[in-house]
Design an enzyme around this catalytic site. Structure first.
Site, PDB file in Angstrom:
ATOM      1  CG  LEU A  33      17.101 -20.673  -8.123  1.00  0.00           C
ATOM      2  CD1 LEU A  33      17.615 -19.445  -7.354  1.00  0.00           C
ATOM      3  CD2 LEU A  33      15.954 -20.244  -9.046  1.00  0.00           C
ATOM      4  CE1 TYR A 138      12.625 -34.471 -21.060  1.00  0.00           C
ATOM      5  CE2 TYR A 138      11.626 -34.816 -23.221  1.00  0.00           C
ATOM      6  CZ  TYR A 138      11.597 -34.237 -21.968  1.00  0.00           C
ATOM      7  OH  TYR A 138      10.541 -33.425 -21.608  1.00  0.00           O
ATOM      8  NE  ARG A 278      16.184 -31.683 -32.814  1.00  0.00           N
ATOM      9  CZ  ARG A 278      15.441 -30.832 -32.118  1.00  0.00           C
ATOM     10  NH1 ARG A 278      16.001 -29.767 -31.578  1.00  0.00           N
ATOM     11  NH2 ARG A 278      14.149 -31.026 -31.961  1.00  0.00           N
TER      12      ARG A 278
HETATM   13  N1  UDP Z   1      13.929 -27.174 -35.342  1.00  0.00           N
HETATM   14  C1  UDP Z   1      14.677 -26.676 -36.405  1.00  0.00           C
HETATM   15  N2  UDP Z   1      15.692 -25.805 -36.130  1.00  0.00           N
HETATM   16  C2  UDP Z   1      16.010 -25.389 -34.854  1.00  0.00           C
HETATM   17  C3  UDP Z   1      15.238 -25.905 -33.790  1.00  0.00           C
HETATM   18  C4  UDP Z   1      14.222 -26.801 -34.070  1.00  0.00           C
HETATM   19  O1  UDP Z   1      14.430 -27.011 -37.568  1.00  0.00           O
HETATM   20  O2  UDP Z   1      16.957 -24.614 -34.677  1.00  0.00           O
HETATM   21  C5  UDP Z   1      12.822 -28.103 -35.607  1.00  0.00           C
HETATM   22  C6  UDP Z   1      13.000 -29.479 -34.969  1.00  0.00           C
HETATM   23  O3  UDP Z   1      13.626 -30.363 -35.873  1.00  0.00           O
HETATM   24  C7  UDP Z   1      11.545 -29.883 -34.675  1.00  0.00           C
HETATM   25  C8  UDP Z   1      10.834 -28.548 -34.439  1.00  0.00           C
HETATM   26  O4  UDP Z   1      11.672 -27.540 -34.999  1.00  0.00           O
HETATM   27  O5  UDP Z   1      10.967 -30.479 -35.808  1.00  0.00           O
HETATM   28  C9  UDP Z   1      10.627 -28.247 -32.965  1.00  0.00           C
HETATM   29  O6  UDP Z   1      11.842 -28.408 -32.298  1.00  0.00           O
HETATM   30  P1  UDP Z   1      12.087 -27.863 -30.817  1.00  0.00           P
HETATM   31  O7  UDP Z   1      13.528 -28.091 -30.483  1.00  0.00           O
HETATM   32  O8  UDP Z   1      11.538 -26.480 -30.685  1.00  0.00           O
HETATM   33  O9  UDP Z   1      11.149 -28.786 -29.896  1.00  0.00           O
HETATM   34  P2  UDP Z   1      11.162 -30.384 -29.675  1.00  0.00           P
HETATM   35  O10 UDP Z   1      10.366 -30.941 -30.837  1.00  0.00           O
HETATM   36  O11 UDP Z   1      12.567 -30.842 -29.625  1.00  0.00           O
HETATM   37  O12 UDP Z   1      10.463 -30.553 -28.374  1.00  0.00           O
END
Ligand code: UDP
Length: 325
Positions: A33, A138, A278
């Site tokens: 949890l 990760y 990112r």
């Molecule tokens: N993304 C975005 N803004 C946000 C969160 C995510 O533009 O606030 C984009 C991110 O760069 C990726 C996609 O959405 O290309 C999916 O991101 P998420 O964090 O949902 O999943 P991940 O790919 O990290 O598993």
């Protein structure tokens, strides 16, 4: 079968628990949890303990036929700034869990892996035999467990399926489970926060990628499609083989396409602003799911609209009221 769902009070584990039960399996949830929600385990036997706590695992492993392991930290960005947390839990904790399983008579293990094990792929769609070359801690921790499973399969006959998830999204159609992370970083629930005014705007992480509209392309798969693959994975393990399998739809959607689907489904505008890329985000990640389809007789059937609609329904009804105790 009786299945120990480790991390069953979390997002994907709680959906797997429900889908297993719908298919007639007995489920015991095991969760510390730390990020899971007791409410998501309601109606199931719940053991609150850590994956490294072998004294708690030993007696319950005598009662189960298989283990599914969902208990891991899963924020790419956090794994870069706090890798110790990821190696501690995902690798040391994960190995400790595996060793408790080896010390029991259980020889069926399903592992939540990730497309992050591929790093920046040379091409899309990604097939399972492409190089594993993660670009963040990760993904490295998930690869470490995959490799331990391969060695333990060979040496000790521990049969496993490593499921490499692409972008899990959506919520249970019955409304009983859904996604709720604190803090929320995932695209779809973050867009809902922007709609509700809980954040000023959804940040679009980069609009200068070499993709059709400049935003990142991902393969979004409904969490219950993922969960159903786990049920079929159990049957596959009964055949005595192990496998590493992609779980995705084979279709990619850009961030802008997701936003426009959200606006259509909810009838609301998502306030957005463009932000820098990112770190560690590849331009495009799309699964080739054919190996899963062939070996498991499985296919992702739910559409992007269904993903967004179920997630919206869950967010409207539950996310604000979820408590961690
Ligand atoms: N993304 C975005 N803004 C946000 C969160 C995510 O533009 O606030 C984009 C991110 O760069 C990726 C996609 O959405 O290309 C999916 O991101 P998420 O964090 O949902 O999943 P991940 O790919 O990290 O598993």
């Amino acid at each position: 079968m009786t299945v120990l769902v480790v991390g069953g009070a979390g997002y994907i584990g709680s959906h797997a628990a429900r889908v297993l039960r719908r298919h007639g399996h007995e489920v015991i949830i095991y969760d510390n949890l730390s990020t899971g929600y007791k409410m998501l385990a309601e109606g199931f036997e719940l053991i609150v303990a850590d994956i490294s706590d072998s004294a708690s695992l030993t007696p319950v492993l005598r009662r189960v036929d298989a283990v599914m392991h969902f208990a891991a930290h899963a924020y790419v960005g956090e794994s870069v700034t706090n890798p110790r947390k990821y190696f501690q839990n995902n690798v040391l904790g994960g190995l400790s869990l595996l060793h408790s399983v080896l010390d029991s008579s259980v020889r069926k293990f399903i592992f939540s892996s990730t497309c992050a094990v591929y790093g920046i792929p040379g091409k899309v769609p990604i097939t399972e035999d492409m190089p594993r070359s993660p670009v963040n801690p990760y993904g490295i921790t998930k690869l470490a467990l995959e490799q331990a499973l391969e060695a333990y399969d060979h040496a000790y006959g521990l049969r496993f399926v490593s499921f490499r998830y692409f972008n899990a999204a959506g919520a249970d159609e019955d409304g009983g489970a859904g996604e709720n992370h604190t803090p929320e970083t995932h695209l779809i629930p973050s867009a809902f926060e922007a709609i509700r005014g809980d954040r000023a705007a959804l940040e679009i992480y980069g609009d200068d990628y070499p993709t059709p509209d400049g935003t990142c392309v991902r393969d979004y798969i409904h969490v219950n499609d993922l969960a159903e693959a786990h049920v079929l994975g159990l049957e596959y393990l009964s055949g005595g083989s192990s496998a590493k399998l992609n779980l995705g739809t084979g279709r990619g959607h850009s961030v802008r396409e997701i936003i426009s689907t959200i606006e259509k489904v909810t009838g609301q505008t998502v306030p957005t602003r463009t932000a820098p890329r990112r770190q560690g985000d590849p331009a495009e990640l799309v699964a080739d799911p054919r190996r899963s389809e062939t070996l498991l007789h499985w296919k992702a059937t739910r559409s992007l609209k269904q993903i967004v609609a179920t997630a919206w329904n869950w967010a409207q009804q539950h996310s604000a009221s979820l408590k961690r105790t």
